[in-house]
Enzyme design. Structure first.
Site, mmCIF file in Angstrom:
data_model
loop_
_atom_site.group_PDB
_atom_site.id
_atom_site.type_symbol
_atom_site.label_atom_id
_atom_site.label_comp_id
_atom_site.label_asym_id
_atom_site.label_seq_id
_atom_site.Cartn_x
_atom_site.Cartn_y
_atom_site.Cartn_z
ATOM 1 N N LYS A 186 4.825 -7.397 31.981
ATOM 2 C CA LYS A 186 4.822 -6.270 32.919
ATOM 3 C C LYS A 186 5.213 -6.738 34.317
ATOM 4 C CE LYS A 186 1.193 -4.526 35.008
ATOM 5 N NZ LYS A 186 -0.069 -3.839 35.344
ATOM 6 N N ASP A 246 2.581 0.099 32.591
ATOM 7 C CA ASP A 246 1.270 0.050 33.236
ATOM 8 C C ASP A 246 0.397 1.159 32.660
ATOM 9 O OD1 ASP A 246 2.150 2.404 34.397
ATOM 10 O OD2 ASP A 246 1.697 1.790 36.456
#
Length: 302
Positions: free
Chosen positions: A170, A188
């Site tokens: 991420k 997220d």
């Protein structure tokens, strides 16, 4: 992560039947998008792969019109600042990170500076972000790795970024997409929540979500898709009280009705520029300000 509205599948099943009529009341949150059109969405079990791809891409196009100024909501001026801010954003808000990093960046402008820092001094700066001791170890360790392995430069390749301490996929995709212009999907908590509501995938593992959603879009769309989805999750499609009645993509959403459907009540739930409140960044892009967005206050203001 991945917050879910109460009611589960039973509520979704009930509301799907009335979706065809209910979205007539749903209005867009910005002037560019008109009243929602009447469309009855289908859950994936009744939706072909081709139809899913078309619906997903249409949602992205609609969000691109609503949020033409979508951008990363962490303040940064170079890749080093962005990777630090992204690591610090774990378990806190981008706003709190943005209020904290000016002092960090001013005191330690380079990886060499932060690698040689006194941990106690860094801890004091990072205290407002929470978990400040662990985060201090992370950013100092990250800085040392950059100095020792990459001559003090943030690498621009995924395989190199994920080797750095505290950097997962991420964080790597945030840096690649926004500091180097290389496409990536940022999974997220907002992204996970919304793609589940939209029934783009039933995967729950972030890496599998990334792969499943990425397969629905051209690679060139991935970075801006992430911004569009995250912007929408923060402003309208909230975890506990989604503002369904003010949502411009309500006709395309199988989860319509999980939140407030009355347009007037829904508008009161809007956040940031939609609701007239400050956004996440102290120094947002000009396009955001031109669209009515307000910069966040510095740490300790108000």
């Amino acid at each position: 992560m991945g917050e879910q509205a109460s009611g589960g599948g039973r509520k979704t099943a009930r509301t799907t039947k009335k979706t065809a009529a209910a979205p007539k009341k749903a209005t867009a949150a910005v002037k560019k998008a008109g009243p929602a059109k009447t469309i009855a969405p289908k859950p994936p079990k009744n939706e072909s792969r081709t139809a899913l791809v078309r619906r997903a891409r249409r949602i992205n196009r609609e969000l691109a019109e609503v949020y033409p100024y979508a951008h990363p909501e962490l303040d940064f001026e170079n890749p080093f600042q962005l990777i630090l801010a992204t690591v610090l954003s774990a378990q806190t808000t981008d706003l709190r990170v943005n209020q904290t990093t000016p002092a960090l960046f001013a005191r330690y402008p380079t990886p060499e500076d932060l690698a040689a820092a006194n941990p106690e001094e860094v801890e004091e700066i990072l205290r407002p972000t929470g978990f400040f001791r662990a985060k201090t170890k992370s950013v100092i360790g990250l800085s040392k790795a950059l100095v020792e392995q990459f001559d003090g430069e943030v690498p621009g390749r995924l395989e190199d970024l994920v080797k750095l301490p505290g950097v997962g996929r991420k964080t790597a995709f945030v840096v690649l997409g926004n500091a180097f212009g290389r496409p990536g999907i940022t999974v997220d908590t907002h992204f996970q929540r919304l793609v589940k509501r939209w029934q783009w995938t039933d995967q729950t593992d972030p890496d599998k979500i990334e792969a499943a959603v990425g397969a629905l879009f051209p690679k060139s769309d991935w970075t801006m898709l992430s911004h569009h989805v995250i912007f929408h999750g923060r402003r309208i499609c909230h975890a506990r009280k989604p503002a369904c009645g003010a949502c411009p993509i309500a006709p395309l959403c199988p989860a319509y009705g999980e939140g407030e459907t009355d347009p007037e009540k829904a508008r009161k739930l809007l956040k940031y520029e939609k609701g007239g409140f400050p956004g996440q960044r102290l120094k947002p892009p000009q396009a955001y300000l031109d669209a009515g967005g307000k910069p966040a206050p510095p740490l300790g203001a108000g």
